[in-house]
Design a protein around this motif. Structure first.
Motif, mmCIF file in Angstrom:
data_model
loop_
_atom_site.group_PDB
_atom_site.id
_atom_site.type_symbol
_atom_site.label_atom_id
_atom_site.label_comp_id
_atom_site.label_asym_id
_atom_site.label_seq_id
_atom_site.Cartn_x
_atom_site.Cartn_y
_atom_site.Cartn_z
ATOM 1 N N PRO A 65 41.279 28.652 25.533
ATOM 2 C CA PRO A 65 40.499 29.879 25.700
ATOM 3 C C PRO A 65 40.107 30.112 27.163
ATOM 4 O O PRO A 65 39.940 29.161 27.931
ATOM 5 C CB PRO A 65 39.265 29.630 24.854
ATOM 6 N N TYR A 66 39.957 31.372 27.534
ATOM 7 C CA TYR A 66 39.591 31.757 28.883
ATOM 8 C C TYR A 66 38.120 32.167 28.904
ATOM 9 O O TYR A 66 37.684 32.936 28.055
ATOM 10 C CB TYR A 66 40.455 32.916 29.361
ATOM 11 N N GLY A 67 37.389 31.687 29.894
ATOM 12 C CA GLY A 67 35.941 31.871 29.891
ATOM 13 C C GLY A 67 35.387 32.910 30.827
ATOM 14 O O GLY A 67 34.166 32.997 30.994
ATOM 15 N N GLN A 68 36.261 33.708 31.465
ATOM 16 C CA GLN A 68 35.762 34.667 32.448
ATOM 17 C C GLN A 68 36.426 36.036 32.291
ATOM 18 O O GLN A 68 37.588 36.133 31.917
ATOM 19 C CB GLN A 68 36.034 34.162 33.877
ATOM 20 N N ILE A 69 35.658 37.091 32.629
ATOM 21 C CA ILE A 69 36.171 38.430 32.861
ATOM 22 C C ILE A 69 35.989 38.699 34.350
ATOM 23 O O ILE A 69 34.891 38.525 34.880
ATOM 24 C CB ILE A 69 35.402 39.499 32.057
ATOM 25 N N HIS A 70 37.025 39.127 35.044
ATOM 26 C CA HIS A 70 36.944 39.294 36.496
ATOM 27 C C HIS A 70 36.776 40.762 36.869
ATOM 28 O O HIS A 70 37.518 41.630 36.405
ATOM 29 C CB HIS A 70 38.197 38.727 37.162
ATOM 30 N N ALA A 71 35.793 41.022 37.734
ATOM 31 C CA ALA A 71 35.448 42.379 38.177
ATOM 32 C C ALA A 71 35.931 42.587 39.609
ATOM 33 O O ALA A 71 35.541 41.848 40.515
ATOM 34 C CB ALA A 71 33.940 42.595 38.094
ATOM 35 N N HIS A 72 36.761 43.615 39.815
ATOM 36 C CA HIS A 72 37.335 43.923 41.117
ATOM 37 C C HIS A 72 37.130 45.395 41.458
ATOM 38 O O HIS A 72 36.793 46.208 40.597
ATOM 39 C CB HIS A 72 38.857 43.681 41.116
ATOM 40 N N SER A 73 37.407 45.755 42.716
ATOM 41 C CA SER A 73 37.667 47.141 43.105
ATOM 42 C C SER A 73 38.898 47.127 43.986
ATOM 43 O O SER A 73 39.223 46.116 44.613
ATOM 44 C CB SER A 73 36.472 47.781 43.815
ATOM 45 N N THR A 74 39.612 48.259 44.045
ATOM 46 C CA THR A 74 40.973 48.259 44.568
ATOM 47 C C THR A 74 41.091 48.078 46.068
ATOM 48 O O THR A 74 42.108 47.591 46.554
ATOM 49 C CB THR A 74 41.676 49.574 44.204
ATOM 50 N N GLY A 75 40.094 48.543 46.830
ATOM 51 C CA GLY A 75 40.209 48.507 48.277
ATOM 52 C C GLY A 75 41.079 49.613 48.839
ATOM 53 O O GLY A 75 41.319 49.668 50.046
ATOM 54 N N ASN A 76 41.538 50.521 47.986
ATOM 55 C CA ASN A 76 42.400 51.626 48.422
ATOM 56 C C ASN A 76 41.611 52.923 48.322
ATOM 57 O O ASN A 76 41.280 53.363 47.222
ATOM 58 C CB ASN A 76 43.656 51.686 47.539
ATOM 59 N N ARG A 77 41.330 53.562 49.454
ATOM 60 C CA ARG A 77 40.477 54.747 49.476
ATOM 61 C C ARG A 77 41.224 56.024 49.102
ATOM 62 O O ARG A 77 40.630 57.100 49.124
ATOM 63 C CB ARG A 77 39.848 54.902 50.861
ATOM 64 N N ALA A 78 42.507 55.919 48.783
ATOM 65 C CA ALA A 78 43.278 57.126 48.484
ATOM 66 C C ALA A 78 43.855 57.140 47.079
ATOM 67 O O ALA A 78 44.226 58.192 46.579
ATOM 68 C CB ALA A 78 44.417 57.290 49.500
ATOM 69 N N SER A 79 43.951 56.002 46.406
ATOM 70 C CA SER A 79 44.709 55.946 45.153
ATOM 71 C C SER A 79 43.876 56.349 43.945
ATOM 72 O O SER A 79 42.665 56.133 43.884
ATOM 73 C CB SER A 79 45.268 54.539 44.937
#
Length: 341
Positions: A21-35
């Motif tokens: 089993p996996y114990g994490q949900i990962h939160a990101h943001s894209t870093g792309n100001r145009a997409s």
């Protein structure tokens, strides 16, 4: 709040990273100001996965699932890749706070729902289990090889602190906020010309931040991609130039709608005024050939030439490029595309 329907655009063949089993949900943001969300989903469909991959994209009021969950992911650049039940990217191209807040609520709710689905606690950046930001993974995971600090800088740009994000993740967010005074976004597709002096274009509606004065813009043409019907009784258009750059909002009373030539291409056109066509694709050398009023030419297409959007025209079997000029040409008759070898 209820999520929008999760759209599926899942890339097959992604590797199994670690073991459930996996114990994490990962939160990101894209870093792309145009997409856009769609850009990011499409990119995931063909990118080199050795550079990382993710399972969901949030943006533009949408959730797009691009990878299967419960398989780990190469997304945080270290030992916690093997702990990832799901990894969620938030776009960074919002133009207004209202747009951001809509997607932020979706982002938070999706992270919480995925944690619940996986049987993971709904906590943020607390130990090795729960919902984990890329920034927290960078600081605490074994074998770290990343310097990413997302999504915190982007959240902070729109006024969401670490403390507020933690509270929202752990307590949940309200239903959608009250309807903003400008109302809902309504899609449009038209071309307009500014006709009035002494008026403003605006960057936002919350404090009516002025972007420009129309005195400088008389006769300037823009594409309208959408509008807002404000509670003050006025309608405001969102303006883009032919290159796709945004120029703010304007009251529709101060523009007139015009017919764009590219809506009727290809065809034979007549010049209404003298004009000069460019000959090289870098647009650095003007052609010695000038078109005179009353002369005709064939408009083949609207194309990208270098960083510009240009009209592709044929003159005596010679392909040339020129600036878009709706008020310089008129259609004589439509034709089929004639390909030149």
């Amino acid at each position: 709040m209820a999520l929008p329907k999760i759209e599926k655009q899942i890339r097959g063949g992604l590797p199994l990273v670690g073991y459930p089993p996996y114990g994490q949900i990962h939160a990101h943001s894209t870093g792309n100001r145009a997409s856009t969300a769609q850009n990011e989903a499409d990119y995931m469909g063909h990118k080199d996965i050795n550079g990382g991959f993710y399972t969901h994209v949030v943006g533009n009021g949408r959730v797009i699932q691009v990878g299967n969950v419960n398989r780990g992911a190469w997304d945080v650049g270290g030992g916690w890749n093997q702990w990832s039940y799901a990894s969620v990217e938030l776009i960074e191209s919002h133009k207004t706070k209202e747009e951001f807040l809509r997607d932020y609520r979706i982002y938070v709710t999706l992270l919480r729902d995925l944690a619940k689905e996986a049987g993971i606690r709904q906590t943020l950046d607390t130990g090795e289990l729960g919902i984990i930001t890329h920034d927290y993974a960078r600081q605490h995971q074994p074998y770290n090889q990343t310097d990413h600090v997302d999504p915190y800088p982007y959240l902070r740009k729109w006024g969401v602190s670490k403390e507020q994000f933690k509270k929202d993740i752990e307590k949940g967010v309200d239903t959608m906020p009250p309807k903003p005074p400008q109302g809902d976004w309504i899609k449009e597709n038209k071309r307009v010309e500014i006709t009035a002096k002494g008026q403003n274009t605006y960057t936002s509606f919350d404090k009516w931040r002025v972007r420009n004065k129309t005195d400088k813009l008389i006769g300037t043409q823009y594409k309208v991609t959408g509008k807002y019907n404000h509670q003050n009784g006025e309608t405001y258009y969102s303006l883009y130039d032919i290159e796709g750059s945004w120029h703010g909002y304007i009251n529709k009373k101060f523009v007139k709608e015009i017919k764009a030539i590219y809506q009727t291409i290809p065809g034979l056109y007549e010049a209404l005024k003298d004009d000069t066509f460019y000959i090289d694709q870098n647009l650095k050398k003007k052609s010695a050939w000038k078109i005179k009023r009353g002369q005709t030419f064939h408009l083949e297409d609207i194309v990208k030439v270098g960083k510009y959007t240009r009209a592709k025209v044929r003159l005596n079997n010679d392909i040339r490029y020129c600036t878009m000029r709706d008020d310089y040409w008129k259609l004589k008759y439509k034709t089929k595309v004639v390909k030149i070898k």
